[in-house]
Design an enzyme around this catalytic site. Structure first.
Site, PDB file in Angstrom:
ATOM      1  N   ARG A 190       0.876  -1.177   0.000  1.00 25.29           N
ATOM      2  CA  ARG A 190       0.000   0.000   0.000  1.00 25.29           C
ATOM      3  C   ARG A 190       0.912   1.225   0.000  1.00 25.29           C
ATOM      4  O   ARG A 190       1.490   1.563   1.028  1.00 25.29           O
ATOM      5  CB  ARG A 190      -0.866  -0.046   1.263  1.00 25.29           C
TER       6      ARG A 190
ATOM      7  N   HIS B 282      -3.536   4.444   4.662  1.00 27.92           N
ATOM      8  CA  HIS B 282      -4.649   3.478   4.762  1.00 27.92           C
ATOM      9  C   HIS B 282      -5.923   4.101   4.185  1.00 27.92           C
ATOM     10  O   HIS B 282      -6.602   3.508   3.353  1.00 27.92           O
ATOM     11  CB  HIS B 282      -4.848   3.077   6.222  1.00 27.92           C
TER      12      HIS B 282
ATOM     13  N   TYR C 247       4.048   5.554  11.498  1.00 27.30           N
ATOM     14  CA  TYR C 247       4.355   4.171  11.877  1.00 27.30           C
ATOM     15  C   TYR C 247       5.217   3.409  10.870  1.00 27.30           C
ATOM     16  O   TYR C 247       5.531   2.255  11.111  1.00 27.30           O
ATOM     17  CB  TYR C 247       3.051   3.396  12.142  1.00 27.30           C
TER      18      TYR C 247
HETATM   19  C1  LIG Z   1     -14.746  -6.097  11.923  1.00 26.33           C
HETATM   20  C2  LIG Z   1     -13.939  -4.850  11.807  1.00 26.33           C
HETATM   21  N1  LIG Z   1     -12.960  -4.588  12.700  1.00 26.33           N
HETATM   22  C3  LIG Z   1     -12.232  -3.471  12.592  1.00 26.33           C
HETATM   23  C4  LIG Z   1     -12.458  -2.580  11.578  1.00 26.33           C
HETATM   24  C5  LIG Z   1     -11.613  -1.321  11.475  1.00 26.33           C
HETATM   25  N2  LIG Z   1     -10.693  -1.444  10.321  1.00 26.33           N
HETATM   26  C6  LIG Z   1     -10.952  -0.842   9.153  1.00 26.33           C
HETATM   27  S1  LIG Z   1      -9.773  -1.149   8.009  1.00 26.33           S
HETATM   28  C7  LIG Z   1      -8.898  -2.098   9.081  1.00 26.33           C
HETATM   29  C8  LIG Z   1      -7.598  -2.744   8.659  1.00 26.33           C
HETATM   30  C9  LIG Z   1      -7.759  -3.712   7.521  1.00 26.33           C
HETATM   31  O1  LIG Z   1      -6.521  -4.120   7.055  1.00 26.33           O
HETATM   32  P1  LIG Z   1      -6.370  -5.147   5.877  1.00 26.33           P
HETATM   33  O2  LIG Z   1      -7.341  -6.258   6.020  1.00 26.33           O
HETATM   34  O3  LIG Z   1      -4.933  -5.511   5.788  1.00 26.33           O
HETATM   35  O4  LIG Z   1      -6.808  -4.332   4.576  1.00 26.33           O
HETATM   36  P2  LIG Z   1      -6.219  -2.992   3.951  1.00 26.33           P
HETATM   37  O5  LIG Z   1      -7.001  -1.851   4.545  1.00 26.33           O
HETATM   38  O6  LIG Z   1      -4.767  -2.927   4.241  1.00 26.33           O
HETATM   39  O7  LIG Z   1      -6.496  -3.079   2.492  1.00 26.33           O
HETATM   40  C10 LIG Z   1      -9.517  -2.156  10.320  1.00 26.33           C
HETATM   41  C11 LIG Z   1      -8.995  -2.891  11.481  1.00 26.33           C
HETATM   42  C12 LIG Z   1     -13.506  -2.863  10.684  1.00 26.33           C
HETATM   43  N3  LIG Z   1     -13.796  -2.044   9.664  1.00 26.33           N
HETATM   44  N4  LIG Z   1     -14.212  -4.000  10.796  1.00 26.33           N
END
Ligand SMILES: Cc1ncc(C[n+]2csc(CCOP(=O)(O)OP(=O)(O)O)c2C)c(N)n1
Length: 393
Positions: free
Chosen positions: A285, A289, A298
């Site tokens: 990425r 985010h 970070y």
């Molecule tokens: C069930 C749930 N827990 C926490 C969140 C908060 N949250 C949003 S994005 C994220 C990280 C996701 O990371 P990843 O799966 O690696 O996908 P990326 O955003 O890097 O594409 C989190 C913890 C959420 N949306 N849903």
């Protein structure tokens, strides 16, 4: 005319990249792991032969390659425009796909029209491949629609923000396909962070046991907001599939050709009744985010710089140039098309209405709910508190 390999000479490998043909390296957090990476195009744009996966791209013509390049360039242009629109206050939030174009376009272009996609909130490149108009995505991020497209119109489900939940939806849908006796397949996108969710483990179990025609496409972009992948797993993610009883493979997620080949292979398995596959697209990425995040808090700049050298668009451009599959006219025309797309998107968003701030409280419960009523009242009071600041407007 099909695309010839330009790798008559021994393929060079960039720092950190490991091809299946090359030396295996051990991940520092996983003593027993020997991650392999499927790669057909090196970061320098050289074509690497693969005995296993070349057959899945054997019919890819120079025109197809230019098409993949065009998809990636236009997706990146659209994404940059969306980030800018958020900064200008036109969108509430934007989740950029910068750096993940090859993973999304390669896998997206492997799909048939009758296949069904379950995305997260970052699959703008896949949405593009499915024919979802980019402005529809932006309406959601502006808060003026609840998704913006008919999922059945393009077999592209609504964006899903509840991390990992769409893998279960995908599994159920895939089980339904089997019951219908159809030969279409499902692809579920998710991230490295999502791989820690129980939902994902459950969907792996169900899809394996029911031999469901689903491809789990994990874009390992190295970060789940501020959590690095080594906080999610002690083994390379693709190796998790083995414990559930189906194959997993790690593909260079910045190599569009390899992503196309590996996804085609996995879809073919699904169609022929061989059940699920886990594809781990190893990528990065390159942006934040979301626009609410500041990655400088970070992660080190050097990390991003190292990945910039593996840019998915640059490597295909190098290959197109060195193999004379595209001329200056093609790149110039694409530049014009990109600018036109940016302008169209910009104008469309600016013409959208402002979001109704209270719409969020609607459609939660059919008959209303005391807690929602309380929250609505709290929000109304909060908004009213700005009345003075806005000159009593
Ligand atoms: C069930 C749930 N827990 C926490 C969140 C908060 N949250 C949003 S994005 C994220 C990280 C996701 O990371 P990843 O799966 O690696 O996908 P990326 O955003 O890097 O594409 C989190 C913890 C959420 N949306 N849903």
């Amino acid at each position: 005319m099909t695309v010839e390999s330009t790798a008559a000479r021994k393929p060079r490998r960039s720092a950190g990249a490991k091809s299946t043909a090359g030396k295996r390296t051990t991940a520092k957090n996983a003593p027993n792991a020997e991650p392999e990476l499927v790669q057909l195009l090196t970061p320098e744009g050289e074509r690497v032969k693969s005995t296993e996966y070349d057959k899945y791209v054997v019919g890819v013509t120079p025109e197809d390659l230019r098409g993949l390049y065009r998809d990636m360039v236009l997706t990146r242009r659209f994404d940059a425009e969306a980030t800018a629109l958020q900064r200008q206050g036109e969108l509430g939030l934007w989740a950029s796909l910068l750096g993940q174009e090859a993973a999304q376009i390669g896998s997206g272009r492997a799909l048939r029209d009758d296949d069904y996609v379950f995305p997260t909130y970052r699959e703008h490149g896949v949405a593009w491949c499915r024919g979802v108009d980019p402005t529809n995505l932006l309406g959601m991020f502006r808060g003026v629609n609840n998704g913006g497209w008919d999922p059945n119109g393009n077999n592209f489900h609504l964006y899903t923000i509840v991390i990992g939940s769409q893998t279960l939806h995908a599994t159920g849908y895939a089980m339904g396909i089997t019951k219908d006796g159809a030969d279409s397949a499902v692809i579920a996108y998710f991230g490295d962070g999502a791989s820690s969710q129980g939902d994902v483990a459950e969907s792996f179990t169900f899809s394996a046991v029911y031999n469901a025609p689903v491809v789990f496409f994990c874009q390992n972009n190295q970060w789940a907001i501020s959590e690095p992948t080594e906080k999610q797993t002690r083994v390379p993610l693709y190796q998790r599939a083995q414990g559930f009883g189906f194959p997993g493979v790690r593909v260079d997620g910045n190599d569009v050709l390899a992503c196309l080949a590996v996804t085609r292979w996995a879809l073919e398995r699904a169609r022929s009744g061989e059940g699920p596959t886990l594809v781990e697209a190893y990528t990065y990425r390159m942006g934040a985010h979301t626009t609410s995040d500041d990655p400088t808090k970070y992660r080190a700049d050097e990390e991003r710089e190292a990945w910039e050298a593996k840019d998915p668009i640059l490597r295909l451009r190098r290959y197109l140039e060195v193999s004379n599959h595209a001329d200056e006219g093609f790149f110039a025309e694409l530049e014009t098309e990109s600018e036109a797309l940016g302008k169209r998107v910009r104008e469309a968003v600016r013409a959208m209405p402002d979001p109704d701030h209270f719409a969020i409280f609607e459609n939660v419960y059919a008959d209303g709910h005391a807690l929602v009523d309380e929250e609505r009242a709290q929000f109304a009071a909060y908004q009213a508190s700005f009345a003075d600041a806005e000159g009593g407007k």
